[in-house]
Design an enzyme around this catalytic site. Structure first.
Site, PDB file in Angstrom:
ATOM      1  N   SER A  86       5.654  17.327 -48.315  1.00  0.00           N
ATOM      2  CA  SER A  86       6.456  16.876 -49.147  1.00  0.00           C
ATOM      3  C   SER A  86       6.739  16.189 -50.650  1.00  0.00           C
ATOM      4  O   SER A  86       5.314  14.747 -50.540  1.00  0.00           O
ATOM      5  CB  SER A  86       8.375  16.387 -48.609  1.00  0.00           C
ATOM      6  OG  SER A  86       9.005  15.535 -50.152  1.00  0.00           O
ATOM      7  N   TYR A 100      11.414   8.509 -44.218  1.00  0.00           N
ATOM      8  CA  TYR A 100      10.741   9.622 -45.067  1.00  0.00           C
ATOM      9  C   TYR A 100       9.283   9.957 -45.996  1.00  0.00           C
ATOM     10  O   TYR A 100       8.022  10.666 -45.749  1.00  0.00           O
ATOM     11  CB  TYR A 100      11.678  10.448 -46.100  1.00  0.00           C
ATOM     12  CG  TYR A 100      11.526  11.771 -46.441  1.00  0.00           C
ATOM     13  CD1 TYR A 100      11.919  12.778 -45.011  1.00  0.00           C
ATOM     14  CD2 TYR A 100      11.101  12.049 -47.618  1.00  0.00           C
ATOM     15  CE1 TYR A 100      11.843  14.055 -45.343  1.00  0.00           C
ATOM     16  CE2 TYR A 100      10.975  13.620 -47.135  1.00  0.00           C
ATOM     17  CZ  TYR A 100      11.204  14.130 -46.470  1.00  0.00           C
ATOM     18  OH  TYR A 100      11.510  16.183 -46.483  1.00  0.00           O
TER      19      TYR A 100
HETATM   20  P1  NAD Z   1      16.527  22.448 -41.957  1.00  0.00           P
HETATM   21  O1  NAD Z   1      17.439  21.294 -41.955  1.00  0.00           O
HETATM   22  O2  NAD Z   1      16.806  22.928 -42.891  1.00  0.00           O
HETATM   23  O3  NAD Z   1      15.458  22.430 -41.214  1.00  0.00           O
HETATM   24  C1  NAD Z   1      14.572  21.849 -40.193  1.00  0.00           C
HETATM   25  C2  NAD Z   1      14.202  22.290 -38.623  1.00  0.00           C
HETATM   26  O4  NAD Z   1      13.828  21.294 -38.279  1.00  0.00           O
HETATM   27  C3  NAD Z   1      15.799  23.466 -38.177  1.00  0.00           C
HETATM   28  O5  NAD Z   1      15.294  24.171 -37.842  1.00  0.00           O
HETATM   29  C4  NAD Z   1      16.301  22.371 -37.084  1.00  0.00           C
HETATM   30  O6  NAD Z   1      16.805  22.826 -35.944  1.00  0.00           O
HETATM   31  C5  NAD Z   1      14.070  21.791 -36.869  1.00  0.00           C
HETATM   32  N1  NAD Z   1      14.733  20.434 -36.276  1.00  0.00           N
HETATM   33  C6  NAD Z   1      15.144  19.067 -36.671  1.00  0.00           C
HETATM   34  N2  NAD Z   1      14.897  18.279 -35.487  1.00  0.00           N
HETATM   35  C7  NAD Z   1      14.066  18.891 -34.473  1.00  0.00           C
HETATM   36  C8  NAD Z   1      13.862  18.324 -33.603  1.00  0.00           C
HETATM   37  N3  NAD Z   1      13.565  17.296 -33.448  1.00  0.00           N
HETATM   38  N4  NAD Z   1      12.708  18.961 -32.571  1.00  0.00           N
HETATM   39  C9  NAD Z   1      12.555  20.429 -33.314  1.00  0.00           C
HETATM   40  N5  NAD Z   1      12.894  21.045 -34.370  1.00  0.00           N
HETATM   41  C10 NAD Z   1      13.553  20.490 -34.976  1.00  0.00           C
HETATM   42  O7  NAD Z   1      15.085  21.308 -43.454  1.00  0.00           O
HETATM   43  P2  NAD Z   1      14.225  22.691 -44.548  1.00  0.00           P
HETATM   44  O8  NAD Z   1      14.209  21.682 -45.575  1.00  0.00           O
HETATM   45  O9  NAD Z   1      14.083  23.220 -44.020  1.00  0.00           O
HETATM   46  O10 NAD Z   1      13.451  21.040 -44.233  1.00  0.00           O
HETATM   47  C11 NAD Z   1      12.168  21.601 -43.487  1.00  0.00           C
HETATM   48  C12 NAD Z   1      10.864  20.785 -44.021  1.00  0.00           C
HETATM   49  O11 NAD Z   1      10.630  20.419 -45.254  1.00  0.00           O
HETATM   50  C13 NAD Z   1      10.703  19.293 -43.069  1.00  0.00           C
HETATM   51  O12 NAD Z   1       9.077  18.779 -43.160  1.00  0.00           O
HETATM   52  C14 NAD Z   1      11.234  18.649 -44.696  1.00  0.00           C
HETATM   53  O13 NAD Z   1      11.201  17.212 -44.739  1.00  0.00           O
HETATM   54  C15 NAD Z   1      10.433  19.429 -45.749  1.00  0.00           C
HETATM   55  N6  NAD Z   1      11.392  19.588 -47.210  1.00  0.00           N
HETATM   56  C16 NAD Z   1      12.352  19.361 -47.660  1.00  0.00           C
HETATM   57  C17 NAD Z   1      12.749  19.143 -49.100  1.00  0.00           C
HETATM   58  C18 NAD Z   1      13.623  20.377 -48.714  1.00  0.00           C
HETATM   59  O14 NAD Z   1      14.189  19.464 -50.256  1.00  0.00           O
HETATM   60  N7  NAD Z   1      14.614  20.768 -48.368  1.00  0.00           N
HETATM   61  C19 NAD Z   1      11.974  19.326 -50.092  1.00  0.00           C
HETATM   62  C20 NAD Z   1      10.082  18.466 -49.456  1.00  0.00           C
HETATM   63  C21 NAD Z   1       9.778  19.015 -48.206  1.00  0.00           C
END
Ligand code: NAD
Length: 260
Positions: free
Chosen positions: A142, A155
């Site tokens: 991130s 985080y």
């Molecule tokens: P999201 O909530 O849409 O998806 C998260 C996914 O992780 C889902 O499939 C969920 O079921 C799964 N998950 C959560 N807890 C779990 C567990 N204990 N075991 C197995 N699966 C689990 O979130 P996203 O925004 O797509 O985030 C995905 C990644 O990207 C994360 O690591 C997040 O930190 C990172 N990220 C997101 C953003 C953003 O702005 N959305 C920015 C930077 C980084």
């Protein structure tokens, strides 16, 4: 390059992970999906990807906060596909609070899912990548793996940890045909961020669309969200031959966030 390769994408039932799974399947890779969600919806994702791209798509419900679940996920992927060539550590959660009020249980969960899980998948997938002399590991970190924000101690700590883990793993495997890198997205409009926009709107009495615009303007100079598909494109590039010498580093896609 990824035609016929075999991939695990953690947290691929939603958001960025789903976008990555779709892109890898489109490139001809078998994909092991993972994450939470409605059984029927996950089955539909699996069947659609198989029908559209003619690849094997499996699903494992591992809770990646648990080392034993991860061991089962990797074992099952090896059993179904005969090996793992591409590992994308994407599953992640968020919780915001000042440190003094941060619930201990939320801290433990964020560190377990956002950091420890990547250690476990990597330690279990690396030996067979070593044997085959090829592998790609991509950790979805991130902008918060590079810089901090208030109220995000767990985080930010986890994502900075992922950056350190990425570098060490890359050095340990630098001459083995395996590359290990991180992707650092800024704001991507997924359920994880929608929850933060809703909380912001409630806190400040703003409409959802106003809170969304404010969230972007605080951090992301482009004023636009990154899309899951753009992150998937970077992952796809990191799996390509052009990226053979990109190792132990991070690619940011954050609309200028960390240039400030
Ligand atoms: P999201 O909530 O849409 O998806 C998260 C996914 O992780 C889902 O499939 C969920 O079921 C799964 N998950 C959560 N807890 C779990 C567990 N204990 N075991 C197995 N699966 C689990 O979130 P996203 O925004 O797509 O985030 C995905 C990644 O990207 C994360 O690591 C997040 O930190 C990172 N990220 C997101 C953003 C953003 O702005 N959305 C920015 C930077 C980084």
């Amino acid at each position: 390059m990824i035609q016929g390769k075999r991939a695990i994408v953690t947290g691929s039932t939603s958001g960025i992970g789903l976008g990555i799974a779709q892109r890898l399947a489109a490139g001809g890779a078998s994909v092991m999906l993972n994450g939470f969600g409605e059984k029927d919806e996950i089955k539909t994702i699996q069947q659609d990807l198989e029908a559209q791209y003619g690849v094997n798509v499996a699903y494992h419900s591992a809770d990646v906060s648990k080392a034993e679940d991860i061991a089962d996920l990797v074992k099952e992927a090896n059993h179904q596909f005969g090996g793992i060539d591409i590992l994308v550590n994407n599953a992640g959660i968020q919780f915001t609070s000042p440190i003094i009020d941060f619930p201990v249980e939320r801290w433990d969960a964020i560190i377990a899912i956002n950091l420890n899980a990547a250690f476990h998948t990597m330690r279990l997938c690396l030996p067979s990548m070593e044997e085959r002399g090829w592998g790609r590991i991509i950790n979805i970190a991130s902008a918060h793996g590079l810089v901090a924000s208030v109220d995000k101690s767990a985080y930010v700590a986890a994502k900075h940890g992922v950056m350190g883990l990425t570098k060490v793993a890359a050095l340990e495997h630098a001459s083995s045909g395996i590359t290990i890198n991180a992707v650092c997205p800024g704001w991507v409009l997924t359920p994880l961020v929608e929850a933060q926009i809703k909380a912001k709107a409630e806190r400040s009495g703003l409409q959802y669309h106003e809170a969304k615009a404010e969230l972007l303007s605080e951090k992301q100079p482009s004023g636009e969200f990154v899309t899951p598909d753009q992150i998937a494109g970077i992952v796809h590039f990191l799996c390509s031959e052009d990226a053979n010498q990109i190792n132990g580093t991070a690619i940011s896609a954050d609309g200028g966030w960390t240039a400030q």
